[in-house]
Design a protein around this motif. Structure first.
Motif, PDB file in Angstrom:
ATOM      1  N   MET A   1      28.666  42.384  30.590  1.00 57.74           N
ATOM      2  CA  MET A   1      29.901  42.306  31.369  1.00 57.74           C
ATOM      3  C   MET A   1      30.107  40.873  31.842  1.00 57.74           C
ATOM      4  O   MET A   1      29.181  40.239  32.322  1.00 57.74           O
ATOM      5  N   THR A   2      31.318  40.366  31.705  1.00 60.19           N
ATOM      6  CA  THR A   2      31.630  39.037  32.199  1.00 60.19           C
ATOM      7  C   THR A   2      31.790  39.075  33.707  1.00 60.19           C
ATOM      8  O   THR A   2      31.989  40.140  34.302  1.00 60.19           O
ATOM      9  N   VAL A   3      31.733  37.941  34.327  1.00 64.55           N
ATOM     10  CA  VAL A   3      31.903  37.849  35.772  1.00 64.55           C
ATOM     11  C   VAL A   3      33.377  37.613  36.072  1.00 64.55           C
ATOM     12  O   VAL A   3      34.002  36.718  35.499  1.00 64.55           O
ATOM     13  N   THR A   4      33.925  38.417  36.957  1.00 63.25           N
ATOM     14  CA  THR A   4      35.285  38.214  37.434  1.00 63.25           C
ATOM     15  C   THR A   4      35.281  38.316  38.953  1.00 63.25           C
ATOM     16  O   THR A   4      34.397  38.930  39.553  1.00 63.25           O
ATOM     17  N   PHE A   5      36.265  37.699  39.565  1.00 59.49           N
ATOM     18  CA  PHE A   5      36.382  37.728  41.019  1.00 59.49           C
ATOM     19  C   PHE A   5      37.072  39.015  41.416  1.00 59.49           C
ATOM     20  O   PHE A   5      38.137  39.351  40.909  1.00 59.49           O
ATOM     21  N   ASN A   6      36.488  39.774  42.359  1.00 55.59           N
ATOM     22  CA  ASN A   6      36.998  41.077  42.742  1.00 55.59           C
ATOM     23  C   ASN A   6      37.714  41.084  44.086  1.00 55.59           C
ATOM     24  O   ASN A   6      38.810  41.597  44.213  1.00 55.59           O
ATOM     25  N   HIS A   7      37.072  40.553  45.145  1.00 53.52           N
ATOM     26  CA  HIS A   7      37.701  40.566  46.460  1.00 53.52           C
ATOM     27  C   HIS A   7      37.062  39.543  47.385  1.00 53.52           C
ATOM     28  O   HIS A   7      35.968  39.061  47.130  1.00 53.52           O
ATOM     29  N   THR A   8      37.781  39.255  48.463  1.00 54.03           N
ATOM     30  CA  THR A   8      37.249  38.419  49.533  1.00 54.03           C
ATOM     31  C   THR A   8      37.772  38.967  50.855  1.00 54.03           C
ATOM     32  O   THR A   8      38.795  39.645  50.894  1.00 54.03           O
ATOM     33  N   ILE A   9      37.041  38.677  51.919  1.00 57.83           N
ATOM     34  CA  ILE A   9      37.460  39.074  53.259  1.00 57.83           C
ATOM     35  C   ILE A   9      37.802  37.812  54.033  1.00 57.83           C
ATOM     36  O   ILE A   9      36.997  36.876  54.101  1.00 57.83           O
ATOM     37  N   ILE A  10      39.000  37.788  54.589  1.00 59.66           N
ATOM     38  CA  ILE A  10      39.455  36.659  55.398  1.00 59.66           C
ATOM     39  C   ILE A  10      39.451  37.102  56.856  1.00 59.66           C
ATOM     40  O   ILE A  10      40.094  38.104  57.210  1.00 59.66           O
ATOM     41  N   ALA A  11      38.723  36.379  57.685  1.00 63.35           N
ATOM     42  CA  ALA A  11      38.670  36.687  59.114  1.00 63.35           C
ATOM     43  C   ALA A  11      40.026  36.389  59.746  1.00 63.35           C
ATOM     44  O   ALA A  11      40.653  35.373  59.446  1.00 63.35           O
ATOM     45  N   VAL A  40      45.571  43.289  50.791  1.00 66.60           N
ATOM     46  CA  VAL A  40      46.649  42.773  49.956  1.00 66.60           C
ATOM     47  C   VAL A  40      46.082  42.646  48.557  1.00 66.60           C
ATOM     48  O   VAL A  40      45.009  42.071  48.362  1.00 66.60           O
ATOM     49  N   GLN A  41      46.793  43.191  47.572  1.00 64.46           N
ATOM     50  CA  GLN A  41      46.319  43.119  46.186  1.00 64.46           C
ATOM     51  C   GLN A  41      47.143  42.093  45.426  1.00 64.46           C
ATOM     52  O   GLN A  41      48.371  42.134  45.442  1.00 64.46           O
ATOM     53  N   LEU A  42      46.440  41.152  44.778  1.00 66.64           N
ATOM     54  CA  LEU A  42      47.105  40.152  43.948  1.00 66.64           C
ATOM     55  C   LEU A  42      47.419  40.749  42.584  1.00 66.64           C
ATOM     56  O   LEU A  42      46.836  41.770  42.184  1.00 66.64           O
ATOM     57  N   SER A  43      48.309  40.112  41.843  1.00 68.50           N
ATOM     58  CA  SER A  43      48.752  40.664  40.559  1.00 68.50           C
ATOM     59  C   SER A  43      47.630  40.763  39.533  1.00 68.50           C
ATOM     60  O   SER A  43      47.691  41.576  38.622  1.00 68.50           O
ATOM     61  N   ASP A  44      46.572  39.973  39.689  1.00 67.96           N
ATOM     62  CA  ASP A  44      45.456  40.025  38.733  1.00 67.96           C
ATOM     63  C   ASP A  44      44.389  41.038  39.145  1.00 67.96           C
ATOM     64  O   ASP A  44      43.326  41.106  38.545  1.00 67.96           O
ATOM     65  N   GLY A  45      44.679  41.828  40.188  1.00 68.94           N
ATOM     66  CA  GLY A  45      43.756  42.866  40.634  1.00 68.94           C
ATOM     67  C   GLY A  45      42.813  42.443  41.747  1.00 68.94           C
ATOM     68  O   GLY A  45      42.113  43.276  42.319  1.00 68.94           O
ATOM     69  N   VAL A  46      42.778  41.168  42.090  1.00 69.78           N
ATOM     70  CA  VAL A  46      41.914  40.700  43.171  1.00 69.78           C
ATOM     71  C   VAL A  46      42.437  41.242  44.496  1.00 69.78           C
ATOM     72  O   VAL A  46      43.637  41.225  44.766  1.00 69.78           O
ATOM     73  N   LEU A  47      41.521  41.724  45.324  1.00 69.96           N
ATOM     74  CA  LEU A  47      41.860  42.274  46.623  1.00 69.96           C
ATOM     75  C   LEU A  47      41.532  41.244  47.702  1.00 69.96           C
ATOM     76  O   LEU A  47      40.406  40.737  47.758  1.00 69.96           O
ATOM     77  N   VAL A  48      42.514  40.933  48.525  1.00 74.61           N
ATOM     78  CA  VAL A  48      42.319  40.062  49.683  1.00 74.61           C
ATOM     79  C   VAL A  48      42.339  40.973  50.895  1.00 74.61           C
ATOM     80  O   VAL A  48      43.320  41.671  51.142  1.00 74.61           O
TER      81      VAL A  48
END
Length: 124
Positions: A1-11, A40-48
């Protein structure tokens, strides 16, 4: 499996306010939220995810690549809302746009005081 960015938490001082600012600026729809997060979900699937930690918030830097049309609309929203922006991360060129690296970019702060960057071309 390749590495992709999934989510981040912003304080955030107020997670709903920070998420609303982010969604409005970047023209994103609401996303399902749960627990201590306003998402908030970005168009590429990343969750903020925005959360209110029980500690003092330290400024972080987050950069977002956008197309030219969204850049223009988002900059107009920043100006209309009286949100200062700068051409440089040192915040010495207020009201200007960075044109380095073949694109355009600006720096501004979100409601929690984080340094956000919006750019139209990646640095690499």
């Amino acid at each position: 499996m390749t590495v992709t960015f999934n989510h981040t938490i912003i304080a955030a001082k107020n997670r709903a306010e920070s998420a609303r600012f982010f969604r409005t600026l970047f023209e994103l729809p609401e996303a399902p939220s749960w627990g201590p997060f306003t998402n908030v979900q970005l168009s590429d699937g990343v969750l903020v995810q925005f959360a209110e930690p029980p500690v003092e918030i330290q400024m972080q830097h987050y950069a977002f690549l956008v197309d030219d049309g969204l850049f223009d609309r988002a900059c107009a929203r920043l100006r209309a809302d009286g949100i200062e922006h700068w051409a440089d991360p040192q915040m010495t060129r207020p009201g200007e746009t960075n044109t380095g690296h073949g694109g355009r970019g600006v720096y501004f702060k979100d409601p929690a005081g984080h340094a956000f960057e919006m750019l139209t071309k990646p640095y690499l």
